[in-house]
Write an enzyme that holds these catalytic residues in place. Structure first.
Site: not given
Length: 232
Positions: A54-57
């Site tokens: 998913g989003c790396f954040w």
């Protein structure tokens, strides 16, 4: 008037959610899972793990709050250097996944424990190309082993969790190319969850992951995050 009322209600709801403590804004699912039966022994020197989900954040934020981790960097893995920038990766045609390179001390935390966090609180391993509101191959669930031992541990752990029927569906996480190159993302993506705690995407999708780490694996949780900015 009806449209104005609806708009006013929508803003009121957003304001109410933003006013909540980060840990109450969204109840993201997490799974208590057993530790890997096959794991690496403590060793001298720092090691790295590269994972995508998913989003790396959010992935970065989780590992920034993990004991034994000395650095967690958002970036790209699985594609070529020439395509390793956010605009190209977002096209879903580069082969890259949004990934995080986790540098850790194996005397404090093992590679297997890194994966336990990955499977239990960092993302949903039963979805291949989708996590939360994000979809596409750049958000895929994939482990990029850095050594033969890491590949062996990852594959054995997936088999272990599937055999125990830990999740309602089979794990679809890929174990990627050995030592796939990792390219750090742009500076504005680094430490994003820490720097933008009231961003609604972070409040809804990522802050709960950090809270789940604290609640489900408290022995591995650290209150103060390790930041990329501090290492530069």
């Amino acid at each position: 008037m009806r449209l104005q009322a609806l708009v006013g209600t929508a803003f009121a709801i957003l304001a109410a959610v933003a006013a909540l403590p980060l840990t109450q804004a969204h109840s993201e699912s997490a799974v208590r899972i057993e530790a890997p039966k096959l794991d690496a022994a403590p060793a001298e020197g720092l090691q790295t793990a590269v994972i995508a989900g998913g989003c790396f954040w959010g992935i970065q934020a989780v590992y920034q709050h993990t004991k034994g981790v000395t650095k967690a960097v958002s970036g790209y893995a699985g594609g070529d250097k020439k395509d390793a920038d956010y605009q190209r990766v977002s096209s879903a045609r580069t082969g890259h996944a949004e990934a995080v390179e986790v540098t850790f001390d194996p005397k404090v935390i093992s590679y297997g424990k890194i994966l336990q966090i990955y499977f239990s609180v960092a993302h949903d391993p039963t979805q291949l190309n989708r996590q939360g509101p994000d979809s596409g191959p750049q958000y895929r669930s994939e482990i990029f082993p850095q050594t033969e031992e890491q590949a062996k541990i990852a594959k054995a752990y997936i088999a272990q969790l599937d055999a125990a029927k830990t999740f309602p569906r089979p794990i679809v996480t890929k174990t990627g190319t050995m030592k796939a190159a990792f390219y750090p993302a742009e500076s504005y993506h680094q430490d994003y969850a820490v720097n933008n705690p009231r961003n609604m995407y972070i409040v809804i999708n990522d802050a709960p992951k950090v809270e789940n780490l604290k609640q489900i694996l408290p022995d591995l949780y650290r209150e103060k995050p390790v930041l990329v900015a501090d290492a530069n």
